[in-house]
Design a protein around this motif. Sequence first.
Motif, PDB file in Angstrom:
ATOM      1  N   ALA A  93       0.826  -1.203   0.000  1.00  0.00           N
ATOM      2  CA  ALA A  93       0.000   0.000   0.000  1.00  0.00           C
ATOM      3  C   ALA A  93       0.862   1.255   0.000  1.00  0.00           C
ATOM      4  CB  ALA A  93      -0.928  -0.008   1.216  1.00  0.00           C
ATOM      5  N   TRP A  94       1.916   1.227   0.777  1.00  0.00           N
ATOM      6  CA  TRP A  94       2.804   2.389   0.823  1.00  0.00           C
ATOM      7  C   TRP A  94       3.551   2.568  -0.493  1.00  0.00           C
ATOM      8  CZ3 TRP A  94       3.309   6.812   2.770  1.00  0.00           C
ATOM      9  CH2 TRP A  94       4.522   7.496   2.760  1.00  0.00           C
ATOM     10  N   ALA A  95       3.999   1.471  -1.116  1.00  0.00           N
ATOM     11  CA  ALA A  95       4.685   1.559  -2.405  1.00  0.00           C
ATOM     12  C   ALA A  95       3.765   2.132  -3.475  1.00  0.00           C
ATOM     13  CB  ALA A  95       5.198   0.178  -2.828  1.00  0.00           C
ATOM     14  N   GLU A  96       2.486   1.750  -3.451  1.00  0.00           N
ATOM     15  CA  GLU A  96       1.554   2.276  -4.429  1.00  0.00           C
ATOM     16  C   GLU A  96       1.330   3.770  -4.225  1.00  0.00           C
ATOM     17  OE1 GLU A  96      -2.936   1.361  -6.145  1.00  0.00           O
ATOM     18  OE2 GLU A  96      -1.928  -0.095  -4.849  1.00  0.00           O
ATOM     19  N   ALA A  97       1.260   4.199  -2.965  1.00  0.00           N
ATOM     20  CA  ALA A  97       1.114   5.624  -2.680  1.00  0.00           C
ATOM     21  C   ALA A  97       2.315   6.406  -3.181  1.00  0.00           C
ATOM     22  CB  ALA A  97       0.929   5.838  -1.178  1.00  0.00           C
ATOM     23  N   ARG A  98       3.506   5.873  -2.956  1.00  0.00           N
ATOM     24  CA  ARG A  98       4.723   6.573  -3.389  1.00  0.00           C
ATOM     25  C   ARG A  98       4.857   6.576  -4.908  1.00  0.00           C
ATOM     26  NH1 ARG A  98       8.401   9.022   0.319  1.00  0.00           N
ATOM     27  NH2 ARG A  98      10.160   7.673  -0.124  1.00  0.00           N
ATOM     28  N   ALA A  99       4.344   5.539  -5.560  1.00  0.00           N
ATOM     29  CA  ALA A  99       4.389   5.514  -7.020  1.00  0.00           C
ATOM     30  C   ALA A  99       3.455   6.573  -7.605  1.00  0.00           C
ATOM     31  CB  ALA A  99       4.005   4.127  -7.531  1.00  0.00           C
ATOM     32  N   ALA A 100       2.288   6.758  -6.980  1.00  0.00           N
ATOM     33  CA  ALA A 100       1.332   7.743  -7.463  1.00  0.00           C
ATOM     34  C   ALA A 100       1.767   9.162  -7.143  1.00  0.00           C
ATOM     35  CB  ALA A 100      -0.049   7.478  -6.857  1.00  0.00           C
ATOM     36  N   ALA A 101       2.471   9.342  -6.030  1.00  0.00           N
ATOM     37  CA  ALA A 101       2.928  10.670  -5.612  1.00  0.00           C
ATOM     38  C   ALA A 101       4.354  10.548  -5.095  1.00  0.00           C
ATOM     39  CB  ALA A 101       2.013  11.238  -4.536  1.00  0.00           C
ATOM     40  N   PRO A 102       5.354  10.566  -5.996  1.00  0.00           N
ATOM     41  CA  PRO A 102       6.749  10.420  -5.564  1.00  0.00           C
ATOM     42  C   PRO A 102       7.090  11.439  -4.479  1.00  0.00           C
ATOM     43  CG  PRO A 102       6.589  10.282  -7.949  1.00  0.00           C
ATOM     44  CD  PRO A 102       5.230  10.679  -7.468  1.00  0.00           C
ATOM     45  N   GLY A 103       7.750  10.959  -3.448  1.00  0.00           N
ATOM     46  CA  GLY A 103       8.090  11.832  -2.337  1.00  0.00           C
ATOM     47  C   GLY A 103       6.980  12.002  -1.328  1.00  0.00           C
ATOM     48  N   ALA A 104       5.888  11.219  -1.452  1.00  0.00           N
ATOM     49  CA  ALA A 104       4.773  11.341  -0.514  1.00  0.00           C
ATOM     50  C   ALA A 104       5.251  11.189   0.925  1.00  0.00           C
ATOM     51  CB  ALA A 104       3.712  10.285  -0.821  1.00  0.00           C
ATOM     52  N   THR A 105       4.599  11.914   1.808  1.00  0.00           N
ATOM     53  CA  THR A 105       4.925  11.836   3.217  1.00  0.00           C
ATOM     54  C   THR A 105       4.080  10.768   3.897  1.00  0.00           C
ATOM     55  OG1 THR A 105       3.301  13.546   3.706  1.00  0.00           O
ATOM     56  CG2 THR A 105       5.561  14.259   3.324  1.00  0.00           C
ATOM     57  N   ALA A 106       4.504  10.357   5.089  1.00  0.00           N
ATOM     58  CA  ALA A 106       3.707   9.463   5.922  1.00  0.00           C
ATOM     59  C   ALA A 106       3.108  10.293   7.046  1.00  0.00           C
ATOM     60  CB  ALA A 106       4.586   8.340   6.486  1.00  0.00           C
ATOM     61  N   LEU A 107       1.797  10.374   7.089  1.00  0.00           N
ATOM     62  CA  LEU A 107       1.106  11.162   8.105  1.00  0.00           C
ATOM     63  C   LEU A 107       0.538  10.246   9.180  1.00  0.00           C
ATOM     64  CD1 LEU A 107      -0.897  13.643   5.828  1.00  0.00           C
ATOM     65  CD2 LEU A 107       1.367  13.973   6.866  1.00  0.00           C
ATOM     66  N   LEU A 108       0.601  10.693  10.417  1.00  0.00           N
ATOM     67  CA  LEU A 108       0.021   9.974  11.544  1.00  0.00           C
ATOM     68  C   LEU A 108      -1.249  10.699  11.977  1.00  0.00           C
ATOM     69  CD1 LEU A 108       3.269   9.367  13.661  1.00  0.00           C
ATOM     70  CD2 LEU A 108       2.161   7.767  12.057  1.00  0.00           C
ATOM     71  N   PRO A 109      -2.429  10.106  11.773  1.00  0.00           N
ATOM     72  CA  PRO A 109      -3.666  10.767  12.188  1.00  0.00           C
ATOM     73  C   PRO A 109      -3.733  10.892  13.714  1.00  0.00           C
ATOM     74  CG  PRO A 109      -4.095   8.973  10.631  1.00  0.00           C
ATOM     75  CD  PRO A 109      -2.681   8.829  11.086  1.00  0.00           C
ATOM     76  N   THR A 110      -4.124  12.052  14.178  1.00  0.00           N
ATOM     77  CA  THR A 110      -4.287  12.269  15.607  1.00  0.00           C
ATOM     78  C   THR A 110      -5.752  12.091  16.008  1.00  0.00           C
ATOM     79  OG1 THR A 110      -4.538  14.657  15.248  1.00  0.00           O
ATOM     80  CG2 THR A 110      -2.327  13.842  15.721  1.00  0.00           C
ATOM     81  N   GLY A 111      -5.960  11.833  17.293  1.00  0.00           N
ATOM     82  CA  GLY A 111      -7.315  11.753  17.804  1.00  0.00           C
ATOM     83  C   GLY A 111      -7.814  10.360  18.098  1.00  0.00           C
ATOM     84  N   LEU A 112      -7.128   9.329  17.627  1.00  0.00           N
ATOM     85  CA  LEU A 112      -7.569   7.955  17.876  1.00  0.00           C
ATOM     86  C   LEU A 112      -6.601   7.235  18.804  1.00  0.00           C
ATOM     87  CD1 LEU A 112      -9.537   5.647  17.336  1.00  0.00           C
ATOM     88  CD2 LEU A 112      -8.175   5.044  15.315  1.00  0.00           C
ATOM     89  N   ARG A 113      -5.375   7.070  18.374  1.00  0.00           N
ATOM     90  CA  ARG A 113      -4.359   6.419  19.211  1.00  0.00           C
ATOM     91  C   ARG A 113      -3.713   7.415  20.165  1.00  0.00           C
ATOM     92  NH1 ARG A 113      -6.107   1.478  17.477  1.00  0.00           N
ATOM     93  NH2 ARG A 113      -5.858   1.260  15.217  1.00  0.00           N
ATOM     94  N   PHE A 114      -3.651   8.665  19.745  1.00  0.00           N
ATOM     95  CA  PHE A 114      -2.990   9.704  20.540  1.00  0.00           C
ATOM     96  C   PHE A 114      -3.452  11.072  20.048  1.00  0.00           C
ATOM     97  CE2 PHE A 114      -0.284   8.385  17.007  1.00  0.00           C
ATOM     98  CZ  PHE A 114      -0.148   9.575  16.308  1.00  0.00           C
ATOM     99  N   ASP A 115      -3.321  12.082  20.906  1.00  0.00           N
ATOM    100  CA  ASP A 115      -3.385  13.483  20.520  1.00  0.00           C
ATOM    101  C   ASP A 115      -1.967  14.035  20.570  1.00  0.00           C
ATOM    102  OD1 ASP A 115      -6.105  13.307  20.212  1.00  0.00           O
ATOM    103  OD2 ASP A 115      -6.615  14.629  21.878  1.00  0.00           O
ATOM    104  N   VAL A 116      -1.806  15.275  20.155  1.00  0.00           N
ATOM    105  CA  VAL A 116      -0.487  15.892  20.124  1.00  0.00           C
ATOM    106  C   VAL A 116      -0.573  17.292  20.725  1.00  0.00           C
ATOM    107  CG1 VAL A 116       1.133  16.999  18.527  1.00  0.00           C
ATOM    108  CG2 VAL A 116       0.543  14.614  18.202  1.00  0.00           C
ATOM    109  N   LEU A 117       0.386  17.612  21.586  1.00  0.00           N
ATOM    110  CA  LEU A 117       0.581  18.984  22.044  1.00  0.00           C
ATOM    111  C   LEU A 117       1.715  19.583  21.223  1.00  0.00           C
ATOM    112  CD1 LEU A 117       0.358  18.535  25.925  1.00  0.00           C
ATOM    113  CD2 LEU A 117      -1.394  19.448  24.389  1.00  0.00           C
TER     114      LEU A 117
END
Length: 234
Positions: A93-117
Amino acid sequence: MGFTIVGMRERRTPRAPTRTGRRGAGGSPLDTAVAEYVGLWGWDVTPGAVLVTGQAGCRCSCGRADCPAPGAHPLAPGRLIPAGTPLDEALDAWAEARAAAPGATALLPTGLRFDVLQVPEAVARAALPRLDRLALPLGPVALAPDDRAWFFVAPGIAAQLPSLLRALGWPATPPRLAALGRGAQVPAPPSAVADLGEVVWLRRPDVETAATPPGASPLLGVLATLCRRLAPTG
């Protein structure tokens, strides 16, 4: 296969990803990190847009001329690699994302496993030795190259921030202290932020802090005090 891995899996005790996948040995540092976040720490990962520099200047890889957050948002709604996804599926899944958008970032969604200060870098660097001296519980801490530092805390704290600050004697939020909860995300190390550099860990996660990040107090009091002293407004 699309970016979304069908079916959210029941969360279990995080397990370390094995290196038997066909991309495991030759992947980039970000490939390895995605497998770690999904398989070891029990976090979801969303492929994110990237800021592209060209002759006409900088633009978002999503292609929208009016993009409200260039290079700082998910590639598309629902494109998620859920926590617990098997290693090969996560890397595919990650390889397909990077193929569609070279240089794509990996984002961590907040609000479920953790919040962020979120605080400035100077506040984070001043806070860490103080928190260590006080032996206060501390979760992962990440630093972006654009003067943002993120303290990972228990989910739900973002929605409670004003009331938590009032309970600590703060009638208003100190300058440049913010909380990110549901609907937000942060770029995961070692994702790039525009052309400024990569996100790095100031404190790496471990099995305990990834699964059960700490509450806000007394961490919030330390950060609020340092924001008032060290963080310029604006």
